[in-house]
Design a protein around this motif. Structure first.
Motif, PDB file in Angstrom:
ATOM      1  N   TYR A  31       0.941  -1.283   0.176  1.00  0.00           N
ATOM      2  CA  TYR A  31      -0.145   0.014   0.001  1.00  0.00           C
ATOM      3  C   TYR A  31       0.868   1.241  -0.161  1.00  0.00           C
ATOM      4  O   TYR A  31       0.323   2.419  -0.245  1.00  0.00           O
ATOM      5  CB  TYR A  31      -0.793  -0.113   1.281  1.00  0.00           C
ATOM      6  CG  TYR A  31      -2.051  -0.860   1.163  1.00  0.00           C
ATOM      7  CD1 TYR A  31      -2.790  -1.364   2.298  1.00  0.00           C
ATOM      8  CD2 TYR A  31      -2.602  -1.509  -0.133  1.00  0.00           C
ATOM      9  CE1 TYR A  31      -3.874  -1.935   2.384  1.00  0.00           C
ATOM     10  CE2 TYR A  31      -3.479  -2.232  -0.045  1.00  0.00           C
ATOM     11  CZ  TYR A  31      -4.387  -2.634   0.996  1.00  0.00           C
ATOM     12  OH  TYR A  31      -5.375  -3.330   1.212  1.00  0.00           O
ATOM     13  N   TYR A  32       2.145   1.303   0.181  1.00  0.00           N
ATOM     14  CA  TYR A  32       2.827   2.331   0.474  1.00  0.00           C
ATOM     15  C   TYR A  32       3.843   2.488  -0.378  1.00  0.00           C
ATOM     16  O   TYR A  32       4.572   1.475  -1.066  1.00  0.00           O
ATOM     17  CB  TYR A  32       3.701   2.021   1.925  1.00  0.00           C
ATOM     18  CG  TYR A  32       2.826   2.368   2.977  1.00  0.00           C
ATOM     19  CD1 TYR A  32       1.969   1.125   3.536  1.00  0.00           C
ATOM     20  CD2 TYR A  32       2.879   3.451   3.773  1.00  0.00           C
ATOM     21  CE1 TYR A  32       1.016   1.198   4.552  1.00  0.00           C
ATOM     22  CE2 TYR A  32       1.850   3.491   4.905  1.00  0.00           C
ATOM     23  CZ  TYR A  32       1.123   2.492   5.184  1.00  0.00           C
ATOM     24  OH  TYR A  32       0.149   2.719   6.467  1.00  0.00           O
ATOM     25  N   TYR A  95      18.527   7.028   4.249  1.00  0.00           N
ATOM     26  CA  TYR A  95      17.332   6.606   4.856  1.00  0.00           C
ATOM     27  C   TYR A  95      16.325   6.136   3.885  1.00  0.00           C
ATOM     28  O   TYR A  95      16.094   6.609   2.899  1.00  0.00           O
ATOM     29  CB  TYR A  95      16.931   7.678   5.675  1.00  0.00           C
ATOM     30  CG  TYR A  95      17.762   8.326   6.775  1.00  0.00           C
ATOM     31  CD1 TYR A  95      18.861   9.169   6.239  1.00  0.00           C
ATOM     32  CD2 TYR A  95      17.763   7.875   7.966  1.00  0.00           C
ATOM     33  CE1 TYR A  95      19.480   9.992   7.336  1.00  0.00           C
ATOM     34  CE2 TYR A  95      18.588   8.341   9.095  1.00  0.00           C
ATOM     35  CZ  TYR A  95      19.403   9.500   8.268  1.00  0.00           C
ATOM     36  OH  TYR A  95      20.248   9.892   9.268  1.00  0.00           O
ATOM     37  N   CYS A  96      15.467   5.116   4.400  1.00  0.00           N
ATOM     38  CA  CYS A  96      14.412   4.896   3.622  1.00  0.00           C
ATOM     39  C   CYS A  96      13.354   5.489   4.487  1.00  0.00           C
ATOM     40  O   CYS A  96      13.217   5.514   5.501  1.00  0.00           O
ATOM     41  CB  CYS A  96      14.155   3.355   3.314  1.00  0.00           C
ATOM     42  SG  CYS A  96      14.004   2.214   4.536  1.00  0.00           S
ATOM     43  N   ALA A  97      12.064   5.678   3.651  1.00  0.00           N
ATOM     44  CA  ALA A  97      10.916   6.123   4.431  1.00  0.00           C
ATOM     45  C   ALA A  97       9.662   5.645   3.559  1.00  0.00           C
ATOM     46  O   ALA A  97       9.725   5.323   2.479  1.00  0.00           O
ATOM     47  CB  ALA A  97      10.863   7.553   4.581  1.00  0.00           C
ATOM     48  N   ALA A  98       8.509   5.513   4.480  1.00  0.00           N
ATOM     49  CA  ALA A  98       7.152   4.890   3.676  1.00  0.00           C
ATOM     50  C   ALA A  98       6.310   6.235   3.531  1.00  0.00           C
ATOM     51  O   ALA A  98       6.110   6.791   4.586  1.00  0.00           O
ATOM     52  CB  ALA A  98       6.600   3.680   4.471  1.00  0.00           C
ATOM     53  N   SER A  99       5.629   6.018   2.634  1.00  0.00           N
ATOM     54  CA  SER A  99       4.459   7.065   2.470  1.00  0.00           C
ATOM     55  C   SER A  99       3.190   6.441   2.215  1.00  0.00           C
ATOM     56  O   SER A  99       3.210   5.422   1.147  1.00  0.00           O
ATOM     57  CB  SER A  99       4.607   8.262   1.276  1.00  0.00           C
ATOM     58  OG  SER A  99       3.649   8.817   1.003  1.00  0.00           O
ATOM     59  N   SER A 100       2.084   6.882   2.624  1.00  0.00           N
ATOM     60  CA  SER A 100       0.845   6.158   2.169  1.00  0.00           C
ATOM     61  C   SER A 100       0.111   6.495   0.977  1.00  0.00           C
ATOM     62  O   SER A 100      -0.836   6.078   0.538  1.00  0.00           O
ATOM     63  CB  SER A 100      -0.346   6.334   3.521  1.00  0.00           C
ATOM     64  OG  SER A 100      -0.497   7.906   3.675  1.00  0.00           O
ATOM     65  N   PHE A 101       0.770   7.457   0.352  1.00  0.00           N
ATOM     66  CA  PHE A 101       0.458   7.915  -0.920  1.00  0.00           C
ATOM     67  C   PHE A 101       0.831   6.974  -1.905  1.00  0.00           C
ATOM     68  O   PHE A 101       1.851   5.973  -1.716  1.00  0.00           O
ATOM     69  CB  PHE A 101       0.976   9.296  -1.381  1.00  0.00           C
ATOM     70  CG  PHE A 101       0.439  10.369  -0.656  1.00  0.00           C
ATOM     71  CD1 PHE A 101       1.367  11.285   0.078  1.00  0.00           C
ATOM     72  CD2 PHE A 101      -0.723  10.910  -0.525  1.00  0.00           C
ATOM     73  CE1 PHE A 101       0.834  12.160   0.992  1.00  0.00           C
ATOM     74  CE2 PHE A 101      -1.306  12.032   0.193  1.00  0.00           C
ATOM     75  CZ  PHE A 101      -0.310  12.639   1.119  1.00  0.00           C
TER      76      PHE A 101
END
Length: 125
Positions: A31-32, A95-101
């Motif tokens: 989903y991310y 860094y890794c990062a997660a977005s709900s878009f």
């Protein structure tokens, strides 16, 4: 518990390659959108690359286009950043990062709700 764990950072010579991994757990991975960012000493954090939740769209900072490739393996809940032709100016904590878009941008960190702790990359001879 939501968690992103980066790995693969190392010391590498200029012109060399590394593959970073971002292992994700605690939420529905597909989903991310996932982004990679980096922060060099004395600099602000900057966006490097992003991949959409479907994996069908990617984006790259101009400084890494043609050298870095982002990909995701939903079966392994992992996103990769293949880095080739590394330069000293690529030295940073990544860094890794997660977005709900479905697809996030590299210019707005507010798109990203969850962040890993980072993995250091040093490019030096």
């Amino acid at each position: 518990q939501l968690q992103l764990v980066e790995s693969g950072g190392d010391l590498v010579q200029p012109g060399g390659s590394l593959r970073l991994s971002c292992a994700v757990s605690g939420f529905t991975f597909y989903y991310y959108a996932i982004g990679w960012f980096r922060q060099a000493p004395g600099n602000e954090r900057e966006g490097v690359s992003c991949i959409s939740s479907s994996g069908g769209s990617t984006s790259y900072a101009d400084s890494v286009k043609g050298r870095f490739t982002i990909s995701r393996d939903d079966a392994k809940n992992t996103v990769y950043l293949q880095m080739n032709s590394l330069k000293p100016e690529d030295t940073a904590v990544y860094y890794c990062a997660a977005s709900s878009f479905h697809m996030a941008t590299l210019n707005d960190e507010n798109d990203y709700a969850y962040w890993g702790q980072g993995t250091p990359v040093t490019v030096s001879s």
